[in-house]
Design a protein around this motif. Structure first.
Motif, PDB file in Angstrom:
ATOM      1  N   PHE A 136       0.758  -1.260   0.067  1.00 34.46           N
ATOM      2  CA  PHE A 136       0.053   0.033  -0.100  1.00 34.46           C
ATOM      3  C   PHE A 136       0.814   1.247   0.056  1.00 34.46           C
ATOM      4  O   PHE A 136       0.603   2.043  -0.775  1.00 34.46           O
ATOM      5  CB  PHE A 136      -1.055  -0.157   1.305  1.00 34.46           C
ATOM      6  N   ALA A 137       1.685   1.437   0.928  1.00 32.64           N
ATOM      7  CA  ALA A 137       2.733   2.485   1.007  1.00 32.64           C
ATOM      8  C   ALA A 137       3.540   2.707  -0.101  1.00 32.64           C
ATOM      9  O   ALA A 137       3.636   3.675  -0.679  1.00 32.64           O
ATOM     10  CB  ALA A 137       3.394   2.525   2.421  1.00 32.64           C
ATOM     11  N   ASP A 174       3.075   0.153   7.428  1.00 28.66           N
ATOM     12  CA  ASP A 174       3.396  -0.733   8.877  1.00 28.66           C
ATOM     13  C   ASP A 174       4.935  -0.627   9.211  1.00 28.66           C
ATOM     14  O   ASP A 174       4.828  -0.950  10.300  1.00 28.66           O
ATOM     15  CB  ASP A 174       3.040  -2.232   8.383  1.00 28.66           C
ATOM     16  N   ALA A 222      15.146  -7.001  -0.864  1.00 26.93           N
ATOM     17  CA  ALA A 222      16.359  -6.102  -0.429  1.00 26.93           C
ATOM     18  C   ALA A 222      16.868  -6.916   0.976  1.00 26.93           C
ATOM     19  O   ALA A 222      16.046  -7.321   1.740  1.00 26.93           O
ATOM     20  CB  ALA A 222      15.842  -4.847   0.015  1.00 26.93           C
ATOM     21  N   ASN A 228      10.959  -5.227  -4.913  1.00 22.95           N
ATOM     22  CA  ASN A 228       9.593  -5.983  -4.353  1.00 22.95           C
ATOM     23  C   ASN A 228       9.679  -7.406  -4.774  1.00 22.95           C
ATOM     24  O   ASN A 228      10.159  -7.666  -5.993  1.00 22.95           O
ATOM     25  CB  ASN A 228       8.294  -5.346  -4.987  1.00 22.95           C
ATOM     26  N   THR A 286      -2.659   0.062   9.366  1.00 24.42           N
ATOM     27  CA  THR A 286      -3.670  -0.358   8.464  1.00 24.42           C
ATOM     28  C   THR A 286      -3.352   0.055   7.148  1.00 24.42           C
ATOM     29  O   THR A 286      -2.551   0.835   6.807  1.00 24.42           O
ATOM     30  CB  THR A 286      -5.054   0.472   9.036  1.00 24.42           C
ATOM     31  N   ALA A 287      -4.337  -0.327   6.364  1.00 19.14           N
ATOM     32  CA  ALA A 287      -3.913  -0.206   4.979  1.00 19.14           C
ATOM     33  C   ALA A 287      -4.133   1.403   4.545  1.00 19.14           C
ATOM     34  O   ALA A 287      -3.653   2.251   3.944  1.00 19.14           O
ATOM     35  CB  ALA A 287      -4.818  -0.879   3.954  1.00 19.14           C
TER      36      ALA A 287
HETATM   37  C1  LIG Z   1      -5.734 -10.619   6.007  1.00 22.67           C
HETATM   38  C2  LIG Z   1      -5.588  -9.138   6.190  1.00 22.67           C
HETATM   39  C3  LIG Z   1      -6.681  -8.388   5.958  1.00 22.67           C
HETATM   40  C4  LIG Z   1      -6.523  -6.763   6.146  1.00 22.67           C
HETATM   41  N1  LIG Z   1      -7.625  -5.968   6.109  1.00 22.67           N
HETATM   42  C5  LIG Z   1      -7.488  -4.687   6.431  1.00 22.67           C
HETATM   43  C6  LIG Z   1      -8.728  -3.720   6.102  1.00 22.67           C
HETATM   44  O1  LIG Z   1      -9.610  -4.170   5.832  1.00 22.67           O
HETATM   45  N2  LIG Z   1      -8.298  -2.289   6.114  1.00 22.67           N
HETATM   46  C7  LIG Z   1      -7.140  -2.076   6.536  1.00 22.67           C
HETATM   47  O2  LIG Z   1      -6.984  -0.502   6.637  1.00 22.67           O
HETATM   48  N3  LIG Z   1      -6.196  -2.748   6.719  1.00 22.67           N
HETATM   49  C8  LIG Z   1      -6.281  -3.990   6.636  1.00 22.67           C
HETATM   50  N4  LIG Z   1      -5.138  -4.942   6.978  1.00 22.67           N
HETATM   51  C9  LIG Z   1      -3.725  -4.354   7.089  1.00 22.67           C
HETATM   52  C10 LIG Z   1      -3.000  -3.873   5.790  1.00 22.67           C
HETATM   53  O3  LIG Z   1      -3.208  -4.811   4.871  1.00 22.67           O
HETATM   54  C11 LIG Z   1      -1.783  -3.157   6.096  1.00 22.67           C
HETATM   55  O4  LIG Z   1      -1.778  -2.376   7.234  1.00 22.67           O
HETATM   56  C12 LIG Z   1      -1.137  -2.774   4.824  1.00 22.67           C
HETATM   57  O5  LIG Z   1      -0.970  -3.642   3.938  1.00 22.67           O
HETATM   58  C13 LIG Z   1       0.359  -2.009   5.180  1.00 22.67           C
HETATM   59  O6  LIG Z   1       0.632  -1.416   3.874  1.00 22.67           O
HETATM   60  P1  LIG Z   1       2.141  -1.424   3.886  1.00 22.67           P
HETATM   61  O7  LIG Z   1       2.543  -0.749   2.381  1.00 22.67           O
HETATM   62  O8  LIG Z   1       3.047  -0.920   5.051  1.00 22.67           O
HETATM   63  O9  LIG Z   1       2.761  -3.014   3.651  1.00 22.67           O
HETATM   64  P2  LIG Z   1       2.448  -4.083   2.592  1.00 22.67           P
HETATM   65  O10 LIG Z   1       1.103  -3.753   2.179  1.00 22.67           O
HETATM   66  O11 LIG Z   1       2.424  -5.460   3.490  1.00 22.67           O
HETATM   67  O12 LIG Z   1       3.597  -4.097   1.521  1.00 22.67           O
HETATM   68  C14 LIG Z   1       4.719  -4.487   1.861  1.00 22.67           C
HETATM   69  C15 LIG Z   1       5.655  -4.724   0.581  1.00 22.67           C
HETATM   70  O13 LIG Z   1       6.930  -5.059   0.938  1.00 22.67           O
HETATM   71  C16 LIG Z   1       7.682  -6.095   0.553  1.00 22.67           C
HETATM   72  N5  LIG Z   1       8.516  -6.591   1.057  1.00 22.67           N
HETATM   73  C17 LIG Z   1       8.858  -7.228   2.344  1.00 22.67           C
HETATM   74  N6  LIG Z   1      10.020  -7.336   2.619  1.00 22.67           N
HETATM   75  C18 LIG Z   1      10.800  -6.787   1.669  1.00 22.67           C
HETATM   76  C19 LIG Z   1      12.131  -6.869   1.331  1.00 22.67           C
HETATM   77  N7  LIG Z   1      13.202  -7.211   1.961  1.00 22.67           N
HETATM   78  N8  LIG Z   1      12.727  -6.098   0.102  1.00 22.67           N
HETATM   79  C20 LIG Z   1      11.547  -5.932  -0.953  1.00 22.67           C
HETATM   80  N9  LIG Z   1      10.265  -5.770  -0.669  1.00 22.67           N
HETATM   81  C21 LIG Z   1       9.932  -6.377   0.671  1.00 22.67           C
HETATM   82  C22 LIG Z   1       6.374  -7.096   0.556  1.00 22.67           C
HETATM   83  O14 LIG Z   1       6.544  -8.377  -0.248  1.00 22.67           O
HETATM   84  C23 LIG Z   1       5.262  -6.209   0.129  1.00 22.67           C
HETATM   85  O15 LIG Z   1       4.788  -6.356  -1.126  1.00 22.67           O
HETATM   86  C24 LIG Z   1      -5.256  -6.348   6.636  1.00 22.67           C
HETATM   87  C25 LIG Z   1      -4.208  -7.093   6.784  1.00 22.67           C
HETATM   88  C26 LIG Z   1      -4.195  -8.441   6.502  1.00 22.67           C
HETATM   89  C27 LIG Z   1      -3.176  -9.342   6.520  1.00 22.67           C
END
Ligand SMILES: Cc1cc2nc3c(=O)[nH]c(=O)nc-3n(C[C@H](O)[C@H](O)[C@H](O)COP(=O)(O)OP(=O)(O)OC[C@H]3O[C@@H](n4cnc5c(N)ncnc54)[C@H](O)[C@@H]3O)c2cc1C
Length: 445
Positions: free
Chosen positions: A23-24, A313, A89, A47, A330-331
């Motif tokens: 998401f971020a 996150d 990474a 990614n 959260t997303a």
């Molecule tokens: C089943 C489920 C349901 C959910 N439902 C909701 C909801 O209804 N509403 C809501 O607000 N939130 C929800 N959430 C929470 C939400 O999904 C997360 O808060 C959100 O995805 C965080 O976004 P992010 O970009 O920080 O991380 P993510 O979306 O997890 O993205 C992180 C990315 O980084 C990549 N990555 C990780 N390590 C590395 C590395 N070393 N090198 C390169 N890439 C890497 C991962 O593969 C991924 O693609 C839910 C979570 C889950 C598990």
């Protein structure tokens, strides 16, 4: 031997390196593509997958409502100017401004950067409960959600083939641990899946499927508005879900789940939905952390480092509503912070002005399937069919692409039966939590 991808001295344009496209990261890159002229910077993202996972709809994938491709937003189709490098990474040198990534073939590559954005998200949080890493199933990826659907359907097939009533009962019992939005949706949607599947197993007509939801908290959806918990609990109980609150899991084995209230539930399925912790990459950065997340200021920059940003996150962004706390994982926060990170990185390169993180809470939706949901749009608690329409509308708006296909799946699902098929893509021996999420990350309770 590793390769070097355009190390710093050969580059003309500054390079922005985004680690993780969830998401971020996705919204950060979209914002950077929008704000920066093509010759202003080179945008590079690392990614493991060529898609951004729309995680909130994963429970619908495991319930067979949505095709897995619907929740995978294709990066190559939607990011126009970003160079996507598939891999992980591993090491970041914040002094020399380099990053070592490992590609899908296990080959290391070294990258230089001028601006770094850490958006690697979180992994499933394991507690020190015996047997969880080996026997519980996680729920954070497409593989895990397909595996769970296959596994659940396979348990019903196996139950239908055995004459042993005890084995049948165990195969027809599904335990989810954690009654946050993930566990609650997995159980609510899973119960609908097994109910429909049972209609095709006349051998099991005298048996009951049992779903159990366990949480240490006194209410379901403990981190959301209290007014959503009651209606959600009512829907679960009406569907016959055995909800055990103020209860913890003390052991998981291949055949049993033991609870702190002394019960010993024979079950072949335990789904672990207790929450997440920042991705292990955060530790490799060697930057100051808070609650395991990269410490940043309200401009999403690491204190003292105008060239390193973090969001989502993985980042401890001060919550404007509760200044001593980081924003919840959260997303919605990740999406908004990703956008702001893009804006502030662009500003740091001389394009536009930077901003501080602020937000207006728009509420939360929890889709329980079958025309039921709970939601609090703009702090107004609603439930039932209206909430369900709001939940689906919300997801359609929030999905960055593929909305028509998701809407079509939902419409067709309303008139037809869900396809009850197993793909067997994941071996039944399993995807264990210890394999899917990188250990070590076991935490003391
Ligand atoms: C089943 C489920 C349901 C959910 N439902 C909701 C909801 O209804 N509403 C809501 O607000 N939130 C929800 N959430 C929470 C939400 O999904 C997360 O808060 C959100 O995805 C965080 O976004 P992010 O970009 O920080 O991380 P993510 O979306 O997890 O993205 C992180 C990315 O980084 C990549 N990555 C990780 N390590 C590395 C590395 N070393 N090198 C390169 N890439 C890497 C991962 O593969 C991924 O693609 C839910 C979570 C889950 C598990």
């Amino acid at each position: 031997m590793g390769t070097t991808i355009n190390r710093v001295p050969q580059r003309r344009r500054p390079r922005v390196l985004v680690l993780g496209v969830g998401f971020a990261g996705y919204h950060c890159l979209r914002e950077l593509e929008r704000r920066l002229p093509a010759d202003a910077a080179e945008l590079v993202a690392v990614n493991p997958a060529d898609y951004m996972l729309y995680v909130p709809l994963l429970p619908e994938v495991s319930a067979g409502v949505l095709d897995p491709r619907r929740v995978a937003v294709p990066l190559r189709n939607t990011l126009q100017r970003t160079r996507l490098l598939l891999g992980e990474a591993r090491d970041i040198d914040t002094r020399d401004r380099t990053c070592t990534m490992v590609d899908a073939d296990g080959q290391p590559h070294q990258l230089g950067w001028d601006r770094l954005v850490v958006t690697c998200g979180a992994v499933t949080r394991l507690l020190s409960v015996p047997g969880v890493a080996e026997h519980a199933k996680g729920f954070k990826s497409i593989a895990e959600s397909i595996y769970l659907r296959d596994h659940v359907l396979r348990q019903l097939e196996l139950a239908a083939m055995t004459d042993d009533p005890a084995e049948r009962a165990a195969r027809m019992t599904f335990v989810a641990v954690g009654a946050g939005y993930t566990g609650t949706e997995v159980v609510a949607q899973g119960e609908l899946l097994t109910r429909e599947a049972l209609q095709h197993h006349p051998e099991l007509r005298h048996d009951e499927v049992r779903w159990v939801l366990v949480d240490v908290a006194p209410r379901v959806l403990p981190n959301l508005d209290e007014r959503l918990s009651g209606p959600a609990l009512k829907v679960l109980r009406e569907r016959g879900v055995d909800v055990r609150l103020e209860t913890t899991v003390t052991e998981v084995t291949a055949t049993h789940v033991r609870l702190s209230d002394g019960s010993d539930i024979p079950a072949r399925t335990t789904v672990w939905c207790v929450g997440v912790r920042p991705d292990p990459l955060v530790d490799a950065l060697g930057l100051p952390t808070r609650k395991g997340r990269v410490e940043v200021d309200r401009r999403l920059a690491v204190p003292g480092r105008a060239d390193i940003f973090a969001a989502g996150d993985a980042a401890a962004v001060p919550d404007p509503a509760k200044p001593d706390e980081p924003t919840p994982m959260t997303a919605q926060h990740a999406q908004r912070q990703g956008r702001l990170a893009g804006r502030n990185v662009a500003a740091s390169l001389g394009h536009g002005v930077s901003g501080r993180y602020r937000y207006r809470e728009r509420g939360f939706v929890v889709d329980l399937g079958g025309g039921q949901a709970v939601a609090n749009p703009f702090h107004v608690p609603i439930s039932g069919r209206l909430a369900w329409v709001v939940a689906r509308g919300y997801h359609l708006l929030a999905l960055p692409s593929g909305r028509a296909r998701v809407a079509a799946d939902w419409l067709l699902g309303g008139v037809g039966r869900r396809p009850l098929v197993q793909f067997g893509l994941v071996p039944e021996r399993g995807v264990t939590l210890s394999e899917t999420d990188r250990l070590p990350q076991v935490e003391a309770r």
